[in-house]
Design a protein around this motif. Sequence first.
Motif, PDB file in Angstrom:
ATOM      1  N   THR A  17       0.840  -1.197   0.000  1.00  0.00           N
ATOM      2  CA  THR A  17       0.000   0.000   0.000  1.00  0.00           C
ATOM      3  C   THR A  17       0.877   1.250   0.000  1.00  0.00           C
ATOM      4  O   THR A  17       0.377   2.364   0.113  1.00  0.00           O
ATOM      5  CB  THR A  17      -0.895   0.030   1.258  1.00  0.00           C
ATOM      6  N   SER A  18       2.203   1.067  -0.133  1.00  0.00           N
ATOM      7  CA  SER A  18       3.131   2.200  -0.071  1.00  0.00           C
ATOM      8  C   SER A  18       2.990   3.091  -1.304  1.00  0.00           C
ATOM      9  O   SER A  18       3.175   2.633  -2.438  1.00  0.00           O
ATOM     10  CB  SER A  18       4.575   1.698   0.023  1.00  0.00           C
ATOM     11  N   PRO A  19       2.699   4.386  -1.113  1.00  0.00           N
ATOM     12  CA  PRO A  19       2.630   5.288  -2.271  1.00  0.00           C
ATOM     13  C   PRO A  19       3.993   5.437  -2.947  1.00  0.00           C
ATOM     14  O   PRO A  19       4.081   5.672  -4.147  1.00  0.00           O
ATOM     15  CB  PRO A  19       2.164   6.625  -1.668  1.00  0.00           C
ATOM     16  N   TYR A  20       5.071   5.271  -2.172  1.00  0.00           N
ATOM     17  CA  TYR A  20       6.426   5.396  -2.731  1.00  0.00           C
ATOM     18  C   TYR A  20       6.705   4.247  -3.701  1.00  0.00           C
ATOM     19  O   TYR A  20       7.217   4.452  -4.802  1.00  0.00           O
ATOM     20  CB  TYR A  20       7.480   5.408  -1.619  1.00  0.00           C
ATOM     21  N   ARG A  21       6.352   3.027  -3.281  1.00  0.00           N
ATOM     22  CA  ARG A  21       6.584   1.867  -4.159  1.00  0.00           C
ATOM     23  C   ARG A  21       5.695   1.933  -5.401  1.00  0.00           C
ATOM     24  O   ARG A  21       6.129   1.601  -6.497  1.00  0.00           O
ATOM     25  CB  ARG A  21       6.347   0.564  -3.400  1.00  0.00           C
ATOM     26  N   ARG A  22       4.460   2.371  -5.212  1.00  0.00           N
ATOM     27  CA  ARG A  22       3.541   2.470  -6.357  1.00  0.00           C
ATOM     28  C   ARG A  22       4.105   3.452  -7.388  1.00  0.00           C
ATOM     29  O   ARG A  22       4.123   3.171  -8.584  1.00  0.00           O
ATOM     30  CB  ARG A  22       2.162   2.930  -5.883  1.00  0.00           C
ATOM     31  N   GLU A  23       4.567   4.592  -6.912  1.00  0.00           N
ATOM     32  CA  GLU A  23       5.128   5.614  -7.793  1.00  0.00           C
ATOM     33  C   GLU A  23       6.361   5.093  -8.542  1.00  0.00           C
ATOM     34  O   GLU A  23       6.535   5.358  -9.733  1.00  0.00           O
ATOM     35  CB  GLU A  23       5.530   6.818  -6.928  1.00  0.00           C
ATOM     36  N   LEU A  24       7.213   4.348  -7.834  1.00  0.00           N
ATOM     37  CA  LEU A  24       8.415   3.801  -8.471  1.00  0.00           C
ATOM     38  C   LEU A  24       8.055   2.777  -9.543  1.00  0.00           C
ATOM     39  O   LEU A  24       8.583   2.815 -10.656  1.00  0.00           O
ATOM     40  CB  LEU A  24       9.329   3.168  -7.421  1.00  0.00           C
ATOM     41  N   LEU A  25       7.130   1.857  -9.215  1.00  0.00           N
ATOM     42  CA  LEU A  25       6.775   0.808 -10.175  1.00  0.00           C
ATOM     43  C   LEU A  25       6.152   1.401 -11.438  1.00  0.00           C
ATOM     44  O   LEU A  25       6.316   0.869 -12.535  1.00  0.00           O
ATOM     45  CB  LEU A  25       5.848  -0.228  -9.525  1.00  0.00           C
ATOM     46  N   GLN A  26       5.468   2.529 -11.292  1.00  0.00           N
ATOM     47  CA  GLN A  26       4.866   3.190 -12.461  1.00  0.00           C
ATOM     48  C   GLN A  26       5.918   3.584 -13.500  1.00  0.00           C
ATOM     49  O   GLN A  26       5.612   3.704 -14.685  1.00  0.00           O
ATOM     50  CB  GLN A  26       4.078   4.435 -12.023  1.00  0.00           C
ATOM     51  N   ARG A  27       7.171   3.742 -13.071  1.00  0.00           N
ATOM     52  CA  ARG A  27       8.236   4.122 -14.014  1.00  0.00           C
ATOM     53  C   ARG A  27       8.474   3.041 -15.066  1.00  0.00           C
ATOM     54  O   ARG A  27       8.977   3.336 -16.146  1.00  0.00           O
ATOM     55  CB  ARG A  27       9.554   4.355 -13.258  1.00  0.00           C
ATOM     56  N   LEU A  28       8.135   1.787 -14.747  1.00  0.00           N
ATOM     57  CA  LEU A  28       8.347   0.703 -15.714  1.00  0.00           C
ATOM     58  C   LEU A  28       7.232   0.631 -16.758  1.00  0.00           C
ATOM     59  O   LEU A  28       7.287  -0.179 -17.678  1.00  0.00           O
ATOM     60  CB  LEU A  28       8.475  -0.641 -14.984  1.00  0.00           C
ATOM     61  N   ARG A  29       6.198   1.470 -16.599  1.00  0.00           N
ATOM     62  CA  ARG A  29       5.108   1.595 -17.571  1.00  0.00           C
ATOM     63  C   ARG A  29       4.394   0.271 -17.844  1.00  0.00           C
ATOM     64  O   ARG A  29       4.020  -0.025 -18.978  1.00  0.00           O
ATOM     65  CB  ARG A  29       5.618   2.208 -18.877  1.00  0.00           C
ATOM     66  N   ALA A 149       9.598  20.562   8.269  1.00  0.00           N
ATOM     67  CA  ALA A 149       9.405  20.829   6.836  1.00  0.00           C
ATOM     68  C   ALA A 149       8.847  19.622   6.093  1.00  0.00           C
ATOM     69  O   ALA A 149       7.987  19.759   5.225  1.00  0.00           O
ATOM     70  CB  ALA A 149      10.733  21.261   6.210  1.00  0.00           C
ATOM     71  N   GLU A 150       9.335  18.405   6.432  1.00  0.00           N
ATOM     72  CA  GLU A 150       8.990  17.246   5.590  1.00  0.00           C
ATOM     73  C   GLU A 150       8.156  16.183   6.296  1.00  0.00           C
ATOM     74  O   GLU A 150       7.556  15.339   5.639  1.00  0.00           O
ATOM     75  CB  GLU A 150      10.274  16.620   5.019  1.00  0.00           C
ATOM     76  N   ALA A 151       8.124  16.195   7.627  1.00  0.00           N
ATOM     77  CA  ALA A 151       7.315  15.228   8.403  1.00  0.00           C
ATOM     78  C   ALA A 151       7.427  13.792   7.879  1.00  0.00           C
ATOM     79  O   ALA A 151       6.429  13.181   7.491  1.00  0.00           O
ATOM     80  CB  ALA A 151       5.844  15.667   8.416  1.00  0.00           C
ATOM     81  N   PRO A 152       8.646  13.211   7.862  1.00  0.00           N
ATOM     82  CA  PRO A 152       8.842  11.886   7.257  1.00  0.00           C
ATOM     83  C   PRO A 152       8.559  10.744   8.236  1.00  0.00           C
ATOM     84  O   PRO A 152       9.343   9.806   8.360  1.00  0.00           O
ATOM     85  CB  PRO A 152      10.335  11.922   6.897  1.00  0.00           C
ATOM     86  N   TYR A 153       7.427  10.831   8.931  1.00  0.00           N
ATOM     87  CA  TYR A 153       7.182   9.890  10.038  1.00  0.00           C
ATOM     88  C   TYR A 153       6.794   8.492   9.566  1.00  0.00           C
ATOM     89  O   TYR A 153       6.749   7.557  10.353  1.00  0.00           O
ATOM     90  CB  TYR A 153       6.127  10.472  10.988  1.00  0.00           C
ATOM     91  N   ASP A 154       6.518   8.359   8.249  1.00  0.00           N
ATOM     92  CA  ASP A 154       6.183   7.033   7.712  1.00  0.00           C
ATOM     93  C   ASP A 154       7.389   6.415   6.997  1.00  0.00           C
ATOM     94  O   ASP A 154       7.244   5.445   6.257  1.00  0.00           O
ATOM     95  CB  ASP A 154       4.993   7.132   6.748  1.00  0.00           C
ATOM     96  N   CYS A 155       8.581   6.976   7.203  1.00  0.00           N
ATOM     97  CA  CYS A 155       9.797   6.481   6.528  1.00  0.00           C
ATOM     98  C   CYS A 155      10.770   5.889   7.541  1.00  0.00           C
ATOM     99  O   CYS A 155      11.119   6.562   8.527  1.00  0.00           O
ATOM    100  CB  CYS A 155      10.508   7.618   5.802  1.00  0.00           C
ATOM    101  N   ALA A 156      11.218   4.666   7.280  1.00  0.00           N
ATOM    102  CA  ALA A 156      12.260   4.073   8.122  1.00  0.00           C
ATOM    103  C   ALA A 156      13.481   4.981   8.070  1.00  0.00           C
ATOM    104  O   ALA A 156      13.925   5.379   6.993  1.00  0.00           O
ATOM    105  CB  ALA A 156      12.619   2.679   7.605  1.00  0.00           C
ATOM    106  N   GLY A 157      14.005   5.334   9.247  1.00  0.00           N
ATOM    107  CA  GLY A 157      15.172   6.208   9.274  1.00  0.00           C
ATOM    108  C   GLY A 157      14.843   7.688   9.281  1.00  0.00           C
ATOM    109  O   GLY A 157      15.739   8.524   9.326  1.00  0.00           O
ATOM    110  N   SER A 158      13.561   8.041   9.252  1.00  0.00           N
ATOM    111  CA  SER A 158      13.112   9.431   9.453  1.00  0.00           C
ATOM    112  C   SER A 158      13.650  10.450   8.456  1.00  0.00           C
ATOM    113  O   SER A 158      13.820  11.621   8.790  1.00  0.00           O
ATOM    114  CB  SER A 158      13.485   9.902  10.877  1.00  0.00           C
ATOM    115  N   ALA A 159      13.974  10.021   7.236  1.00  0.00           N
ATOM    116  CA  ALA A 159      14.442  10.988   6.237  1.00  0.00           C
ATOM    117  C   ALA A 159      14.063  10.519   4.836  1.00  0.00           C
ATOM    118  O   ALA A 159      14.137   9.328   4.547  1.00  0.00           O
ATOM    119  CB  ALA A 159      15.959  11.165   6.332  1.00  0.00           C
TER     120      ALA A 159
END
Length: 200
Positions: A17-29, A149-159
Amino acid sequence: MHSDTPTPPRPLILGSTSPYRRELLQRLRLPFTCVAPQVDETPRTGEAPVALAQRLARAKAQDVARHHPDAIVIGSDQVAELDGQPLGKPGTHERAVAQLRAMSGRTVVFHTALAVVCHATGYAADDLASVEVRFRPLTDAEIERYLRAEAPYDCAGSAKSEGLGIALLDAIVSDDPTALVGLPLIRTARLLRAAGVTLP
């Protein structure tokens, strides 16, 4: 009767359900859908971060593949490691501050595990991309400004290296540039080709 109709490609599913993974996979079209895996992500006692990432990536792919046996399913998981201990998603501002303080001036290894499974063909393979991330020495004021500024609270490692988080770093050492964001696309493309998916 012989038919010249080409076999339609198998459905492709991202078990995430990760929006980051979904966005990355979209690059393969490639057309794909996302399905949430039902997997308990609790680390086992004494489980090394790299083993945890690999186990969860496989478990996510297998869980979704069980319900969609004709599909090719991608599972992935990322665990950050500092001093042999896993760093999870902080979830709160306070935990993110603590993580960034601990990582200041240090090297953190982000293990991104990948699994591709298709029950119909019996295909199952996995791979791992480990990325070394060197944080520069950070002041409390810099940590506070970044988190506000970025509120990366859903990211492992907080960045978020793909965003403002890049300014916290001295270096990223990786052979698969998108692995740090959550899905190593060079390895993903390799496993998908092996599973029978046509890519450019």
